[in-house]
Motif scaffolding. Structure first.
Motif, PDB file in Angstrom:
ATOM      1  N   PRO A 166    -112.836  10.489  -5.072  1.00  0.00           N
ATOM      2  CA  PRO A 166    -112.096  11.575  -5.723  1.00  0.00           C
ATOM      3  C   PRO A 166    -111.094  12.266  -4.799  1.00  0.00           C
ATOM      4  O   PRO A 166    -110.136  12.880  -5.269  1.00  0.00           O
ATOM      5  CB  PRO A 166    -113.199  12.537  -6.172  1.00  0.00           C
ATOM      6  N   SER A 167    -111.287  12.139  -3.479  1.00  0.00           N
ATOM      7  CA  SER A 167    -110.341  12.749  -2.539  1.00  0.00           C
ATOM      8  C   SER A 167    -108.960  12.114  -2.639  1.00  0.00           C
ATOM      9  O   SER A 167    -107.965  12.700  -2.186  1.00  0.00           O
ATOM     10  CB  SER A 167    -110.862  12.623  -1.103  1.00  0.00           C
ATOM     11  N   THR A 168    -108.897  10.919  -3.237  1.00  0.00           N
ATOM     12  CA  THR A 168    -107.599  10.263  -3.415  1.00  0.00           C
ATOM     13  C   THR A 168    -106.977  10.604  -4.768  1.00  0.00           C
ATOM     14  O   THR A 168    -105.911  10.084  -5.106  1.00  0.00           O
ATOM     15  CB  THR A 168    -107.737   8.730  -3.303  1.00  0.00           C
ATOM     16  N   GLY A 169    -107.641  11.456  -5.538  1.00  0.00           N
ATOM     17  CA  GLY A 169    -107.083  11.893  -6.813  1.00  0.00           C
ATOM     18  C   GLY A 169    -107.776  11.332  -8.029  1.00  0.00           C
ATOM     19  O   GLY A 169    -107.455  11.715  -9.158  1.00  0.00           O
ATOM     20  N   SER A 170    -108.726  10.431  -7.832  1.00  0.00           N
ATOM     21  CA  SER A 170    -109.431   9.828  -8.968  1.00  0.00           C
ATOM     22  C   SER A 170    -110.584  10.737  -9.392  1.00  0.00           C
ATOM     23  O   SER A 170    -111.702  10.596  -8.901  1.00  0.00           O
ATOM     24  CB  SER A 170    -109.967   8.442  -8.584  1.00  0.00           C
ATOM     25  N   ASP A 171    -110.292  11.658 -10.299  1.00  0.00           N
ATOM     26  CA  ASP A 171    -111.323  12.616 -10.693  1.00  0.00           C
ATOM     27  C   ASP A 171    -111.728  12.489 -12.156  1.00  0.00           C
ATOM     28  O   ASP A 171    -112.399  13.357 -12.704  1.00  0.00           O
ATOM     29  CB  ASP A 171    -110.865  14.045 -10.404  1.00  0.00           C
ATOM     30  N   GLY A 172    -111.317  11.392 -12.815  1.00  0.00           N
ATOM     31  CA  GLY A 172    -111.765  11.145 -14.174  1.00  0.00           C
ATOM     32  C   GLY A 172    -110.955  11.816 -15.251  1.00  0.00           C
ATOM     33  O   GLY A 172    -111.351  11.795 -16.423  1.00  0.00           O
ATOM     34  N   ASP A 173    -109.801  12.399 -14.903  1.00  0.00           N
ATOM     35  CA  ASP A 173    -109.039  13.093 -15.944  1.00  0.00           C
ATOM     36  C   ASP A 173    -108.494  12.134 -17.000  1.00  0.00           C
ATOM     37  O   ASP A 173    -108.271  12.516 -18.146  1.00  0.00           O
ATOM     38  CB  ASP A 173    -107.914  13.948 -15.351  1.00  0.00           C
ATOM     39  N   GLY A 174    -108.325  10.881 -16.640  1.00  0.00           N
ATOM     40  CA  GLY A 174    -107.868   9.895 -17.624  1.00  0.00           C
ATOM     41  C   GLY A 174    -108.849   9.706 -18.759  1.00  0.00           C
ATOM     42  O   GLY A 174    -108.455   9.411 -19.899  1.00  0.00           O
TER      43      GLY A 174
END
Length: 425
Positions: free
Chosen positions: A167-175
């Protein structure tokens, strides 16, 4: 036509380039301060960007929904990826297992290539712009709300936001939220290509001892071993190669593969069985042990295994075999030698689960592919919405396969957003 792509990982980059080459006006929205943030850390910083194998072999390395990828992989395969990157001046090389890396061994060169390609394609890259929501009305996306702007000229929207790993790379599940808001089903995300937690180590007498008691195993790496996941005595999956013990279990290449194959099973039923000498049968190993013992008759048992095993595992193996460590080798019985051979061929642990999703290489699960057109990655619920890359319920094993899937699905979507005649295919 005006195209918005959300997420500047490999899938979003490929979608942007393809859509722009098709004559569209493309805006790439990225929440981070730079593009391809996760790519920087892939392949231990070297970026294993694709795999130069046959189509059939590639598909055999896809764990979830391989048939869904037939069209996109045939439309944009590894050769297309290599040609695209090298057209931006970055040379590639192929290593063991058909893994393709930049010749420089620097992931930053792949990022530079993608940056150059986006620039050549006149893609409007907007960094530090997090998308908050998509408005879905009358079977299409009509608005994109970000922290900075409201976009209402949405002819096509491509969601390339990744999964939940790193998630530190921006992959936080908002998609997943964007998908659910548009009526899509989301297969619950789980960790893939990750380490395994071990609850207990089993002794030869069947006693289960907490794995935490064997801290000396941490950091010990093993080569040329076979690891099998077993349920009620039946081997479900097995892999041969390298692995390493961690503070809470095991990791390494063969463990990562096994984790992707078992991540949706009931872990309480699963055991990990290690064969430390897969080239020898149990009988051959017993004879090898006898020969080693013949040269160490006056030694303590605990000092007699140096030629047979890596030093880091000896104390744990001795404990598991239930042979007294201070026993003289000349007093070890035939039955005990057989037990030792069985232990080395069947070193057994109870599995506690996979490591946390945030530490996984990729996410398994995501937007249900049953609701996505595999030819163009278009939503079956929306006239102008596309999903590409890791946000989809597709994942593969290590070796450059996951990045290629991202590039293939992204390029496939972008190339089907057709400016000619204002048509979205």
């Amino acid at each position: 036509m005006k195209v918005y792509v959300i997420g500047a990982g490999p899938a979003g980059i490929a979608a942007s380039i393809a859509a722009a080459r098709n004559g569209n006006s493309v805006t790439l929205l990225e929440k981070n301060e730079k593009i391809g943030k996760k790519l920087y850390i892939t392949g231990k910083g070297r970026c294993n960007v694709t795999n130069a194998c046959s189509f059939e072999e590639f598909i055999s390395n896809v764990v979830s929904n391989p048939k869904f990828l037939y069209s996109s992989l045939r439309a944009f395969g590894w050769k297309d990826t290599a040609e695209l990157i090298e057209s931006a001046g970055v040379r590639l090389k192929t290593e063991r297992g058909n893994r393709v890396f930049p010749l420089s061994d620097k992931s930053s060169d792949i990022i530079k290539a993608f940056s150059e390609l986006l620039k050549r394609s006149s893609v409007d890259v907007r960094l530090n712009e997090k998308v908050l929501s998509l408005k879905h009305s009358n079977n299409r996306i009509t608005e994109i709300l970000t922290e900075k702007s409201l976009y209402t000229d949405c002819d096509a929207v491509v969601v390339a936001t990744g999964g939940l790993s790193y998630p530190s790379t921006g992959s936080d599940g908002d998609g997943y939220k964007f998908a659910a808001d548009a009526g899509h089903s989301v297969v619950p995300p789980v960790a893939a290509l990750t380490g395994l937690y071990l609850k207990e180590m089993l002794f030869a007498d069947g006693k289960a001892v907490p794995f935490s008691e064997f801290r000396k195993l941490q950091g010990v790496s093993l080569k040329n071993v076979r690891a099998a996941v077993v349920r009620k005595g039946k081997i479900l999956f097995d892999e041969f190669g390298e692995m390493i013990f961690t503070d809470k279990g095991v990791s390494g290449p063969i463990i990562l593969t096994l984790s992707s194959e078992i991540n949706r099973l009931d872990f309480s039923e699963l055991q990990l069985i290690l064969d430390l000498k897969p080239a020898l049968s149990e009988g051959e190993l017993a004879n090898r042990i006898l020969r080693d013992f013949s040269a160490s008759l006056n030694k303590d048992f605990k000092n007699s295994l140096d030629l047979l095993l890596p030093s880091g595992v000896i104390s744990a193996i001795i404990a598991s075999s239930k042979i007294k460590p201070d026993k003289k080798v000349n007093s070890v019985t035939k039955e005990e030698r057989i037990t030792l051979a069985k232990t080395l061929k069947n070193w057994t642990f109870n599995i506690g689960g996979t490591e946390e999703l945030k530490n996984a290489v990729v996410t398994a699960g995501g937007v249900s592919v049953k609701e996505i057109n595999p030819v163009n990655m278009k939503s079956k619920f929306s006239e102008n919405l596309y999903f590409v890359g890791e946000v989809l319920d597709v994942d593969a094993l290590t070796g450059g396969f996951n990045i290629q899937i991202a590039l293939s699905t992204g390029y496939c979507a972008g190339s089907h957003i057709n400016n000619k005649g204002g048509e979205i295919l």
